[in-house]
Design an enzyme around this catalytic site. Structure first.
Site, PDB file in Angstrom:
ATOM      1  N   GLU A  17      21.304  38.865  57.449  1.00 35.96           N
ATOM      2  CA  GLU A  17      20.085  39.139  57.212  1.00 35.96           C
ATOM      3  C   GLU A  17      18.913  38.549  58.160  1.00 35.96           C
ATOM      4  OE1 GLU A  17      18.525  40.433  52.866  1.00 35.96           O
ATOM      5  OE2 GLU A  17      20.071  41.408  53.002  1.00 35.96           O
ATOM      6  N   CYS A  68      27.815  34.122  50.556  1.00 38.45           N
ATOM      7  CA  CYS A  68      28.036  32.721  50.221  1.00 38.45           C
ATOM      8  C   CYS A  68      28.792  32.306  48.694  1.00 38.45           C
ATOM      9  CB  CYS A  68      26.120  32.855  49.616  1.00 38.45           C
ATOM     10  SG  CYS A  68      25.603  31.130  49.077  1.00 38.45           S
ATOM     11  N   CYS A 117      21.024  35.680  42.065  1.00 33.14           N
ATOM     12  CA  CYS A 117      21.067  35.635  44.136  1.00 33.14           C
ATOM     13  C   CYS A 117      21.887  36.902  44.335  1.00 33.14           C
ATOM     14  CB  CYS A 117      21.016  34.939  44.489  1.00 33.14           C
ATOM     15  SG  CYS A 117      20.815  34.779  46.501  1.00 33.14           S
ATOM     16  N   GLY A 131      23.248  32.727  52.436  1.00 31.64           N
ATOM     17  CA  GLY A 131      24.475  31.605  52.402  1.00 31.64           C
ATOM     18  C   GLY A 131      24.064  30.105  52.274  1.00 31.64           C
ATOM     19  N   SER A 162      16.862  24.627  53.475  1.00 30.32           N
ATOM     20  CA  SER A 162      16.827  24.801  52.620  1.00 30.32           C
ATOM     21  C   SER A 162      18.244  25.041  51.696  1.00 30.32           C
ATOM     22  CB  SER A 162      16.307  26.231  51.495  1.00 30.32           C
ATOM     23  OG  SER A 162      15.801  26.075  50.136  1.00 30.32           O
ATOM     24  N   SER A 189      16.334  23.977  46.233  1.00 30.63           N
ATOM     25  CA  SER A 189      16.930  25.099  44.985  1.00 30.63           C
ATOM     26  C   SER A 189      17.064  24.348  43.680  1.00 30.63           C
ATOM     27  CB  SER A 189      17.163  26.314  45.567  1.00 30.63           C
ATOM     28  OG  SER A 189      17.318  27.028  46.731  1.00 30.63           O
ATOM     29  N   CYS A 227      16.968  38.587  48.880  1.00 25.33           N
ATOM     30  CA  CYS A 227      17.357  38.046  49.832  1.00 25.33           C
ATOM     31  C   CYS A 227      18.908  38.513  49.254  1.00 25.33           C
ATOM     32  CB  CYS A 227      18.215  35.700  49.792  1.00 25.33           C
ATOM     33  SG  CYS A 227      19.101  35.800  51.239  1.00 25.33           S
TER      34      CYS A 227
END
EC number: 2.1.1.192
Length: 361
Positions: A91, A111, A118, A163, A195, A218, A340
Site C-alpha cells: 500500500e 510486518c 495494527c 513494515g 518512523s 511509535s 495502515c
C-alpha cells in the site's frame, strides 16, 4: 527478474554508463528523463542511442509496480494498492496537506513487529522492498497527477507504511539518498520523516548517519507493562533501552523526535497514562513532540475501539498543562480503507474468497 532503474543511486548510474563504454554525462540525461520528465519507458529517452536504450531494457525496468486498486477519499486522500513483480501486494497513501503533497510509503511486504492493534501485521513479513520498489511508489503517485494535467509535485515523504523501516535499514537509507538528490526528485531531507517502532540499536546508527531526515517513534504506551502488551517489540527493546537510544539521538543530532501515540479507548488513553508520559519525556521535553492518533478500527482486532473525543481532549490537556508539545493528528481517508494495511488485507481476503469459490462453485 530485472531490477528497477530507480534502484541505482546517481553515482552508481554514472559507474554503470562508464561500464557500458558511455560518457559519464549520460547518467545525468537518464536521471533527467526519470525524475524530471518522468518517462515510463526507456524508448522515450530520445537523446540516448539505440544501443544504450537496448542495454537499459536488457538490464532494468522503469516501473516494477502494477497498480491494482485506487481508492479516493472525499478529503483528497488517495490510497493505492500496488502489485510487485513477484505478485506481493503493498500500500501507498497520498495525503493532500496544507503544506503540499505528502506520500506515505511502504518498506516491507508484511510486518513482523506484531502490534496487536495494527492491520499491517496481520500478514507476517514476506520480504524487504528494495530501494527501487520504494522509489517507484512515489513515481507512480506523481504520475497520477501528471496524467491529470495537475501541476503539483510530491513535496513530503513519510516512511510509515507497512513494515518496520529500520528492519530494512540499508534500502531505506539508499531510498533517502535517491529522493533527496538534487539531480533527481530533490525532496528536502527535512521534508522526509521515518518512523520506527523502537529498534534502539538502529536509532543509534541513524543518529550517527548525520542525515537531516526527521525521526518519529511509535511509542503508544508510557510504561513497559502496557507497551509490551500491545507491542511485542517492547520485550526486546524496553522503554529504558529505547529512551537511552532516543536521548543519544537527540544529543548527537540536536533534532526533535516525534512520538506517535495511538488512542485506544480505556487501554492507554487515561489521564494517568498522560501523566506517566509527561514524566517519561521530562528530560527531553524541549526536543520532543507527541502526535495523538485517533484509532481506525480493524475488524480482526475488535478488542480495541476508538477513544471518545472527551478522553482524547483530557489526555491532550494533561500533556499541554505539563508543557509537552503535542497535537491531535488530523485524520485522512476515513471514508476509505483508512487503517495502515487495511486495503491490502481486505483485498487479499477477497482474493482468497474468489479462489475458494472458483474451486468450489
Amino acid at each position: 527478474m530485472k531490477p528497477s532503474i530507480h534502484s541505482l543511486a546517481h553515482q552508481t548510474m554514472q559507474e554503470w554508463v562508464l561500464e557500458q563504454g558511455e560518457k559519464k554525462f549520460r547518467a545525468d540525461q537518464i536521471w533527467e528523463w526519470l525524475y524530471r520528465k518522468r518517462v515510463q519507458s526507456f524508448e522515450e529517452m530520445t537523446n540516448l542511442s539505440k544501443d544504450l536504450i537496448a542495454k537499459l531494457n536488457d538490464q532494468f525496468v522503469v516501473n516494477p509496480l502494477k497498480q491494482r486498486i485506487v481508492q479516493e477519499s472525499a478529503d483528497g486522500t488517495v490510497k493505492y494498492l500496488f502489485e510487485l513483480p513477484d505478485g506481493m501486494l503493498i500500500e501507498t497513501v497520498l495525503m493532500c496537506q496544507h503544506y503540499g503533497l505528502s506520500v506515505c510509503v511502504t518498506t516491507q511486504v508484511g510486518c513482523n513487529i506484531g502490534c496487536t492493534f495494527c492491520s499491517s501485521g496481520l500478514i507476517k513479513k514476506q520480504r524487504d522492498l528494495n530501494n527501487g520498489e520504494i522509489v517507484a511508489q512515489i513515481m507512480l503517485v506523481q504520475k497520477y497527477f501528471d496524467e491529470r494535467g495537475q501541476d503539483e509535485r510530491v513535496s513530503h515523504i513519510v516512511v510509515m507504511g507497512i513494515g518496520e523501516p529500520f528492519d530494512n535499514y540499508n534500502n531505506v537509507l539508499n531510498f533517502f539518498r535517491t529522493i533527496n538528490d538534487d539531480k533527481g526528485m530533490a525532496i528536502g531531507a527535512r521534508h522526509i520523516t521515518v518512523s520506527t517502532s523502537g529498534l534502539a540499536h538502529k536509532i543509534r546508527d541513524f543518529a550517527d548517519e548525520g542525515v537531516q531526515v526527521n525521526l518519529a517513534v511509535s511509542l503508544h504506551a508510557p510504561n513497559n507493562e502496557l507497551r509490551s502488551s500491545i507491542m511485542k517489540i517492547n520485550r526486546a527493546f524496553p522503554i529504558e533501552k529505547l529512551f537511552a537510544a532516543i536521548e543519544y539521538y537527540i544529543e548527537t543530532t540536536n533534532r526533535r523526535v516525534t512520538f506517535e501515540y495511538i488512542m485506544l479507548n480505556e487501554v492507554n488513553d487515561g489521564v494517568e497514562q498522560a501523566l506517566e508520559l509527561t514524566e517519561l519525556l521530562k528530560n527531553i521535553k524541549k526536543l520532543s513532540y507527541v502526535n495523538l492518533i485517533p484509532y481506525n478500527p480493524v475488524s480482526e482486532h475488535d478488542q480495541y475501539s476508538r477513544s471518545p473525543k472527551e478522553r482524547v481532549l483530557a489526555f491532550y490537556d494533561t500533556l499541554k498543562k505539563k508543557g509537552v508539545n503535542c497535537v491531535v493528528r488530523q485524520e485522512h481517508g476515513t471514508d476509505i480503507d483508512a487503517a495502515c494495511g487495511q486495503l491490502r488485507s481486505n483485498t487479499m481476503k477477497r482474493d482468497r474468497q474468489k479462489a475458494v469459490a472458483a474451486v468450489n462453485p
